[in-house]
Motif scaffolding. Structure first.
Motif, PDB file in Angstrom:
ATOM      1  N   GLY A   1      18.716  -4.932   9.631  1.00  0.00           N
ATOM      2  CA  GLY A   1      19.472  -4.162  10.623  1.00  0.00           C
ATOM      3  C   GLY A   1      20.886  -3.868  10.173  1.00  0.00           C
ATOM      4  N   SER A   2      21.556  -4.872   9.611  1.00  0.00           N
ATOM      5  CA  SER A   2      22.931  -4.645   9.156  1.00  0.00           C
ATOM      6  C   SER A   2      22.971  -3.695   7.962  1.00  0.00           C
ATOM      7  CB  SER A   2      23.618  -5.969   8.829  1.00  0.00           C
ATOM      8  OG  SER A   2      22.939  -6.642   7.808  1.00  0.00           O
ATOM      9  N   ALA A   3      21.960  -3.737   7.096  1.00  0.00           N
ATOM     10  CA  ALA A   3      21.912  -2.808   5.963  1.00  0.00           C
ATOM     11  C   ALA A   3      21.759  -1.379   6.459  1.00  0.00           C
ATOM     12  CB  ALA A   3      20.767  -3.168   5.023  1.00  0.00           C
TER      13      ALA A   3
ATOM     14  N   PHE B   1      19.022  -2.648  -2.077  1.00  0.00           N
ATOM     15  CA  PHE B   1      18.317  -3.887  -2.372  1.00  0.00           C
ATOM     16  C   PHE B   1      17.605  -3.770  -3.714  1.00  0.00           C
ATOM     17  CE2 PHE B   1      17.815  -4.345   2.451  1.00  0.00           C
ATOM     18  CZ  PHE B   1      18.964  -5.108   2.558  1.00  0.00           C
ATOM     19  N   PRO B   2      17.436  -4.874  -4.429  1.00  0.00           N
ATOM     20  CA  PRO B   2      16.696  -4.829  -5.698  1.00  0.00           C
ATOM     21  C   PRO B   2      15.195  -4.642  -5.448  1.00  0.00           C
ATOM     22  CG  PRO B   2      17.320  -7.075  -5.183  1.00  0.00           C
ATOM     23  CD  PRO B   2      17.982  -6.203  -4.157  1.00  0.00           C
ATOM     24  N   LEU B   3      14.553  -3.927  -6.354  1.00  0.00           N
ATOM     25  CA  LEU B   3      13.133  -3.617  -6.182  1.00  0.00           C
ATOM     26  C   LEU B   3      12.220  -4.806  -6.456  1.00  0.00           C
ATOM     27  CD1 LEU B   3      12.944  -0.054  -7.758  1.00  0.00           C
ATOM     28  CD2 LEU B   3      13.204  -0.703  -5.365  1.00  0.00           C
ATOM     29  N   TYR B   4      12.698  -5.778  -7.217  1.00  0.00           N
ATOM     30  CA  TYR B   4      11.828  -6.902  -7.572  1.00  0.00           C
ATOM     31  C   TYR B   4      11.509  -7.812  -6.392  1.00  0.00           C
ATOM     32  CZ  TYR B   4      16.201  -9.559  -7.906  1.00  0.00           C
ATOM     33  OH  TYR B   4      17.410 -10.148  -7.636  1.00  0.00           O
ATOM     34  N   ILE B   5      12.169  -7.655  -5.262  1.00  0.00           N
ATOM     35  CA  ILE B   5      11.867  -8.510  -4.106  1.00  0.00           C
ATOM     36  C   ILE B   5      10.819  -7.913  -3.180  1.00  0.00           C
ATOM     37  CG2 ILE B   5      14.146  -9.580  -4.145  1.00  0.00           C
ATOM     38  CD1 ILE B   5      14.809  -7.945  -1.636  1.00  0.00           C
ATOM     39  N   ILE B   6      10.331  -6.722  -3.471  1.00  0.00           N
ATOM     40  CA  ILE B   6       9.386  -6.066  -2.561  1.00  0.00           C
ATOM     41  C   ILE B   6       8.092  -6.861  -2.432  1.00  0.00           C
ATOM     42  CG2 ILE B   6       7.972  -4.012  -2.187  1.00  0.00           C
ATOM     43  CD1 ILE B   6      10.271  -2.367  -3.368  1.00  0.00           C
TER      44      ILE B   6
ATOM     45  N   VAL C   1      22.749  -0.247   9.351  1.00  0.00           N
ATOM     46  CA  VAL C   1      24.023   0.134   9.980  1.00  0.00           C
ATOM     47  C   VAL C   1      25.047   0.509   8.915  1.00  0.00           C
ATOM     48  CG1 VAL C   1      25.985  -0.759  11.300  1.00  0.00           C
ATOM     49  CG2 VAL C   1      23.658  -1.178  12.098  1.00  0.00           C
ATOM     50  N   VAL C   2      25.110  -0.256   7.824  1.00  0.00           N
ATOM     51  CA  VAL C   2      26.085  -0.004   6.764  1.00  0.00           C
ATOM     52  C   VAL C   2      25.844   1.349   6.097  1.00  0.00           C
ATOM     53  CG1 VAL C   2      26.841  -0.769   4.464  1.00  0.00           C
ATOM     54  CG2 VAL C   2      26.661  -2.410   6.316  1.00  0.00           C
ATOM     55  N   VAL C   3      24.564   1.683   5.806  1.00  0.00           N
ATOM     56  CA  VAL C   3      24.296   2.969   5.158  1.00  0.00           C
ATOM     57  C   VAL C   3      24.238   4.111   6.170  1.00  0.00           C
ATOM     58  CG1 VAL C   3      23.109   1.964   3.181  1.00  0.00           C
ATOM     59  CG2 VAL C   3      21.774   2.716   5.136  1.00  0.00           C
ATOM     60  N   ASN C   4      24.281   3.771   7.464  1.00  0.00           N
ATOM     61  CA  ASN C   4      24.360   4.750   8.542  1.00  0.00           C
ATOM     62  C   ASN C   4      23.194   5.740   8.506  1.00  0.00           C
ATOM     63  OD1 ASN C   4      25.471   5.771  10.854  1.00  0.00           O
ATOM     64  ND2 ASN C   4      26.906   7.132   9.795  1.00  0.00           N
ATOM     65  N   ASP C   5      21.967   5.197   8.390  1.00  0.00           N
ATOM     66  CA  ASP C   5      20.799   6.069   8.379  1.00  0.00           C
ATOM     67  C   ASP C   5      20.072   6.116   9.725  1.00  0.00           C
ATOM     68  OD1 ASP C   5      19.579   3.614   8.416  1.00  0.00           O
ATOM     69  OD2 ASP C   5      18.403   3.913   6.599  1.00  0.00           O
ATOM     70  N   GLY C   6      20.543   5.351  10.696  1.00  0.00           N
ATOM     71  CA  GLY C   6      19.977   5.385  12.036  1.00  0.00           C
ATOM     72  C   GLY C   6      18.613   4.723  12.170  1.00  0.00           C
ATOM     73  N   GLU C   7      18.213   3.916  11.218  1.00  0.00           N
ATOM     74  CA  GLU C   7      16.895   3.296  11.217  1.00  0.00           C
ATOM     75  C   GLU C   7      16.924   1.825  11.633  1.00  0.00           C
ATOM     76  OE1 GLU C   7      13.931   4.797  10.530  1.00  0.00           O
ATOM     77  OE2 GLU C   7      14.994   6.699  10.418  1.00  0.00           O
TER      78      GLU C   7
ATOM     79  N   PHE D   1       0.788  -1.224   0.000  1.00  0.00           N
ATOM     80  CA  PHE D   1       0.000   0.000   0.000  1.00  0.00           C
ATOM     81  C   PHE D   1       0.822   1.277   0.000  1.00  0.00           C
ATOM     82  CE2 PHE D   1      -2.828  -3.144   2.145  1.00  0.00           C
ATOM     83  CZ  PHE D   1      -3.689  -3.292   1.083  1.00  0.00           C
ATOM     84  N   ASN D   2       2.112   1.183   0.278  1.00  0.00           N
ATOM     85  CA  ASN D   2       2.984   2.354   0.266  1.00  0.00           C
ATOM     86  C   ASN D   2       4.247   2.010  -0.534  1.00  0.00           C
ATOM     87  OD1 ASN D   2       3.967   4.860   0.790  1.00  0.00           O
ATOM     88  ND2 ASN D   2       4.055   4.617   3.014  1.00  0.00           N
ATOM     89  N   HIS D   3       4.015   1.514  -1.728  1.00  0.00           N
ATOM     90  CA  HIS D   3       5.086   0.966  -2.551  1.00  0.00           C
ATOM     91  C   HIS D   3       6.156   2.004  -2.905  1.00  0.00           C
ATOM     92  CE1 HIS D   3       6.886  -1.996  -5.181  1.00  0.00           C
ATOM     93  NE2 HIS D   3       6.972  -1.070  -6.115  1.00  0.00           N
ATOM     94  N   GLU D   4       5.765   3.253  -3.131  1.00  0.00           N
ATOM     95  CA  GLU D   4       6.739   4.278  -3.518  1.00  0.00           C
ATOM     96  C   GLU D   4       7.766   4.526  -2.409  1.00  0.00           C
ATOM     97  OE1 GLU D   4       3.331   4.889  -3.732  1.00  0.00           O
ATOM     98  OE2 GLU D   4       3.298   4.294  -5.850  1.00  0.00           O
ATOM     99  N   GLN D   5       7.284   4.654  -1.170  1.00  0.00           N
ATOM    100  CA  GLN D   5       8.197   4.882  -0.046  1.00  0.00           C
ATOM    101  C   GLN D   5       9.089   3.663   0.185  1.00  0.00           C
ATOM    102  OE1 GLN D   5       6.280   5.708   3.687  1.00  0.00           O
ATOM    103  NE2 GLN D   5       8.207   5.870   4.799  1.00  0.00           N
ATOM    104  N   VAL D   6       8.510   2.483   0.107  1.00  0.00           N
ATOM    105  CA  VAL D   6       9.285   1.249   0.301  1.00  0.00           C
ATOM    106  C   VAL D   6      10.329   1.115  -0.808  1.00  0.00           C
ATOM    107  CG1 VAL D   6       9.156  -1.277   0.370  1.00  0.00           C
ATOM    108  CG2 VAL D   6       7.452   0.091   1.574  1.00  0.00           C
ATOM    109  N   SER D   7       9.951   1.434  -2.035  1.00  0.00           N
ATOM    110  CA  SER D   7      10.891   1.364  -3.155  1.00  0.00           C
ATOM    111  C   SER D   7      12.076   2.297  -2.926  1.00  0.00           C
ATOM    112  CB  SER D   7      10.200   1.748  -4.471  1.00  0.00           C
ATOM    113  OG  SER D   7       9.200   0.832  -4.790  1.00  0.00           O
ATOM    114  N   GLN D   8      11.791   3.501  -2.466  1.00  0.00           N
ATOM    115  CA  GLN D   8      12.873   4.456  -2.194  1.00  0.00           C
ATOM    116  C   GLN D   8      13.789   3.951  -1.088  1.00  0.00           C
ATOM    117  OE1 GLN D   8      13.574   7.116  -4.101  1.00  0.00           O
ATOM    118  NE2 GLN D   8      15.439   7.146  -2.899  1.00  0.00           N
ATOM    119  N   GLU D   9      13.203   3.348  -0.070  1.00  0.00           N
ATOM    120  CA  GLU D   9      14.010   2.794   1.027  1.00  0.00           C
ATOM    121  C   GLU D   9      14.873   1.634   0.541  1.00  0.00           C
ATOM    122  OE1 GLU D   9      15.574   2.915   4.709  1.00  0.00           O
ATOM    123  OE2 GLU D   9      14.035   4.278   4.010  1.00  0.00           O
ATOM    124  N   PHE D  10      14.321   0.777  -0.307  1.00  0.00           N
ATOM    125  CA  PHE D  10      15.095  -0.334  -0.862  1.00  0.00           C
ATOM    126  C   PHE D  10      16.241   0.188  -1.723  1.00  0.00           C
ATOM    127  CE2 PHE D  10      13.235  -4.725  -0.450  1.00  0.00           C
ATOM    128  CZ  PHE D  10      12.466  -4.433   0.665  1.00  0.00           C
ATOM    129  N   ILE D  11      15.990   1.231  -2.488  1.00  0.00           N
ATOM    130  CA  ILE D  11      17.055   1.838  -3.301  1.00  0.00           C
ATOM    131  C   ILE D  11      18.150   2.391  -2.392  1.00  0.00           C
ATOM    132  CG2 ILE D  11      17.594   3.789  -4.822  1.00  0.00           C
ATOM    133  CD1 ILE D  11      14.782   3.315  -6.094  1.00  0.00           C
TER     134      ILE D  11
END
Length: 121
Positions: free
Chosen positions: A85-87, A42-47, A89-95, A28-38
């Motif tokens: 969680g490790s992703a 992560f590849p978008l086809y696994i969403i 930490v690696v991108v250091n976004d605090g999420e 239901f919020n595919h655009e936001q999830v897609s941006q987060e995966f980018i």
């Protein structure tokens, strides 16, 4: 025994709500999830498959008493949360806090369930 049962169901329901909300958000919020995966690399086809699997995993957790399928679901949820969680930490976004909470809930539900269903036999 009653304390273990109540604790198990509270933790399992909280985990289920967390995964149902995440799975629903993938649809239901595919655009936001897609941006987060980018952002995480992560590849978008696994969403969509991941959203389906999260919802299916919750169904298994809530309907199976103790089975190898349920153990596989716990394993998949554990590695999914660990990877997320490790992703973060690696991108250091605090999420990464959501993944840490998920890991705690997964491990608590798993071990409380083992203790609950092993004493019933």
């Amino acid at each position: 025994m009653k304390t273990i049962k109540i604790s198990y169901w509270v933790v399992t329901v909280l985990l289920s709500i967390m995964y149902l909300m995440a799975g629903a958000m993938y649809f239901f919020n595919h655009e936001q999830v897609s941006q987060e995966f980018i952002n995480l690399g992560f590849p978008l086809y696994i969403i969509y498959p991941l959203g389906v699997l999260k919802i299916a995993g919750v169904i298994v957790l809530l309907t199976q008493k103790q089975s190898s399928l349920k153990d596989w679901v716990y394993s998949a949820m554990f590695f999914n949360a660990l990877l997320a969680g490790s992703a973060h930490v690696v991108v250091n976004d605090g999420e990464q806090m959501g993944a840490i909470i998920a890991l705690i809930l997964i491990l608590s539900s798993f071990f409380l369930g083992k203790k609950l269903y092993s004493t019933k036999k």
